[in-house]
Write a protein that holds these residues in place. Structure first.
Motif, PDB file in Angstrom:
ATOM      1  N   SER A   1       1.275  -3.120   4.816  1.00 10.16           N
ATOM      2  CA  SER A   1       1.723  -4.166   4.101  1.00 10.16           C
ATOM      3  C   SER A   1       1.877  -3.699   2.491  1.00 10.16           C
ATOM      4  CB  SER A   1       0.848  -5.557   4.277  1.00 10.16           C
ATOM      5  OG  SER A   1      -0.221  -5.257   3.621  1.00 10.16           O
ATOM      6  N   GLU A   2       2.408  -4.435   1.892  1.00 15.16           N
ATOM      7  CA  GLU A   2       2.389  -4.200   0.307  1.00 15.16           C
ATOM      8  C   GLU A   2       0.788  -4.435  -0.345  1.00 15.16           C
ATOM      9  OE1 GLU A   2       4.754  -3.428  -1.944  1.00 15.16           O
ATOM     10  OE2 GLU A   2       6.127  -3.102  -0.044  1.00 15.16           O
ATOM     11  N   GLN A   3       0.353  -5.365   0.255  1.00 12.20           N
ATOM     12  CA  GLN A   3      -1.281  -5.324  -0.170  1.00 12.20           C
ATOM     13  C   GLN A   3      -1.963  -3.936   0.439  1.00 12.20           C
ATOM     14  OE1 GLN A   3      -3.209  -8.735   1.370  1.00 12.20           O
ATOM     15  NE2 GLN A   3      -5.163  -8.402   0.318  1.00 12.20           N
ATOM     16  N   ASP A   4      -1.573  -3.617   1.597  1.00 19.03           N
ATOM     17  CA  ASP A   4      -2.498  -2.352   1.972  1.00 19.03           C
ATOM     18  C   ASP A   4      -2.017  -1.161   1.295  1.00 19.03           C
ATOM     19  OD1 ASP A   4      -3.838  -3.701   3.914  1.00 19.03           O
ATOM     20  OD2 ASP A   4      -2.065  -3.056   5.511  1.00 19.03           O
TER      21      ASP A   4
ATOM     22  N   GLN B   1      -1.508  -0.861  -1.706  1.00 19.85           N
ATOM     23  CA  GLN B   1      -2.253  -0.965  -2.951  1.00 19.85           C
ATOM     24  C   GLN B   1      -3.869  -0.468  -2.779  1.00 19.85           C
ATOM     25  OE1 GLN B   1      -0.580  -1.086  -5.759  1.00 19.85           O
ATOM     26  NE2 GLN B   1       1.152  -1.144  -4.170  1.00 19.85           N
ATOM     27  N   LEU B   2      -4.275  -0.302  -1.639  1.00 20.82           N
ATOM     28  CA  LEU B   2      -5.653   0.177  -1.185  1.00 20.82           C
ATOM     29  C   LEU B   2      -5.827   1.430  -1.938  1.00 20.82           C
ATOM     30  CD1 LEU B   2      -5.798  -0.812   2.488  1.00 20.82           C
ATOM     31  CD2 LEU B   2      -7.063  -1.833   0.403  1.00 20.82           C
TER      32      LEU B   2
ATOM     33  N   THR C   1      -3.790   4.527  -5.641  1.00 22.39           N
ATOM     34  CA  THR C   1      -3.299   3.744  -4.415  1.00 22.39           C
ATOM     35  C   THR C   1      -2.618   4.583  -3.661  1.00 22.39           C
ATOM     36  OG1 THR C   1      -1.094   3.019  -5.242  1.00 22.39           O
ATOM     37  CG2 THR C   1      -3.049   1.609  -5.908  1.00 22.39           C
TER      38      THR C   1
ATOM     39  N   SER D   1       0.020   3.873  -2.429  1.00 23.53           N
ATOM     40  CA  SER D   1       1.663   3.945  -2.961  1.00 23.53           C
ATOM     41  C   SER D   1       1.633   5.311  -3.939  1.00 23.53           C
ATOM     42  CB  SER D   1       2.208   2.489  -3.493  1.00 23.53           C
ATOM     43  OG  SER D   1       3.201   2.929  -4.039  1.00 23.53           O
TER      44      SER D   1
ATOM     45  N   LYS E   1      -7.291   3.629   3.713  1.00 23.25           N
ATOM     46  CA  LYS E   1      -7.078   2.622   4.989  1.00 23.25           C
ATOM     47  C   LYS E   1      -8.539   2.337   5.566  1.00 23.25           C
ATOM     48  CE  LYS E   1      -3.850   3.399   7.594  1.00 23.25           C
ATOM     49  NZ  LYS E   1      -3.107   4.184   8.666  1.00 23.25           N
TER      50      LYS E   1
ATOM     51  N   ARG F   1     -10.922   0.776   2.140  1.00 22.96           N
ATOM     52  CA  ARG F   1     -10.382  -0.312   1.749  1.00 22.96           C
ATOM     53  C   ARG F   1     -10.990  -0.770   0.549  1.00 22.96           C
ATOM     54  NH1 ARG F   1      -7.154  -1.912   5.522  1.00 22.96           N
ATOM     55  NH2 ARG F   1      -6.493  -3.704   4.767  1.00 22.96           N
TER      56      ARG F   1
END
Length: 175
Positions: free
Chosen positions: A46-49, A51-52, A60, A62, A171, A174
């Motif tokens: 997800s977009e939130q993931d 940014q981990l 991040t 990304s 991942k 986190r």
């Protein structure tokens, strides 16, 4: 885990004492497979993931994907320069500043697509190199040292595994 382990989950690059064709072929294979492995690790996030972070205050997921595209473009160009010029001096870049540029706000899918196309060309080139080509060098001004294309293949094989480990680590941990 301490900060060094978080920064270098597979350890720092260690230059092999000797490099033969089997080692080079294995390293090229790792470079070839890298975009698929990154895609496998990121495609369902997800977009939130995305940014981990792989460590506190680290990049991040990304940013790691965007960094790999930037870094591998630079490496590809260094190979081409070394093949066409006599021991060229390459231009270093400040990777942490590149990570802050606006294009890093794009979806990492854009950089993944870039990596897929770039690695197709890069690997094709690497597989055509003769022993003479592999021994060609460039000068990296930051280290004031000559780097052979053979050694740079090893460095980028490690670089692929290093950042793939960062994605997996982000991942799992986190941050």
């Amino acid at each position: 885990m301490d900060l060094e382990e978080l920064k270098f989950p597979i350890g720092k690059f260690v230059k092999p004492e000797s490099v033969n064709k089997e080692i080079i072929d294995s390293a090229i294979s790792e470079i070839e497979n890298f975009p698929k492995l990154v895609k496998d690790q990121t495609q369902n996030l997800s977009e939130q993931d995305l940014q981990l972070r792989y460590r506190p205050d680290g990049w991040t997921i990304s940013q790691v994907v965007h960094h790999c595209a930037d870094s591998h473009i630079n490496s590809y160009m260094r190979f081409k320069l070394a093949l066409m010029e006599n021991v060229p001096s390459i231009k270093p870049y400040e990777e942490s500043l590149w990570a802050e540029l606006p294009d890093n706000q794009l979806s990492p899918l854009v950089s993944l697509q870039l990596l897929e196309a770039l690695h197709a060309r890069w690997v094709y080139l690497l597989k055509t190199l003769s022993e003479e080509d592999l021994n060609k060098e460039f000068i990296h001004p930051e280290q004031s040292a000559k780097v052979s294309l053979k050694e740079n293949i090893m460095i980028y094989s490690w670089h692929c595994q290093h950042h793939l480990a960062h994605i997996r680590q982000a991942k799992a941990l986190r941050f």
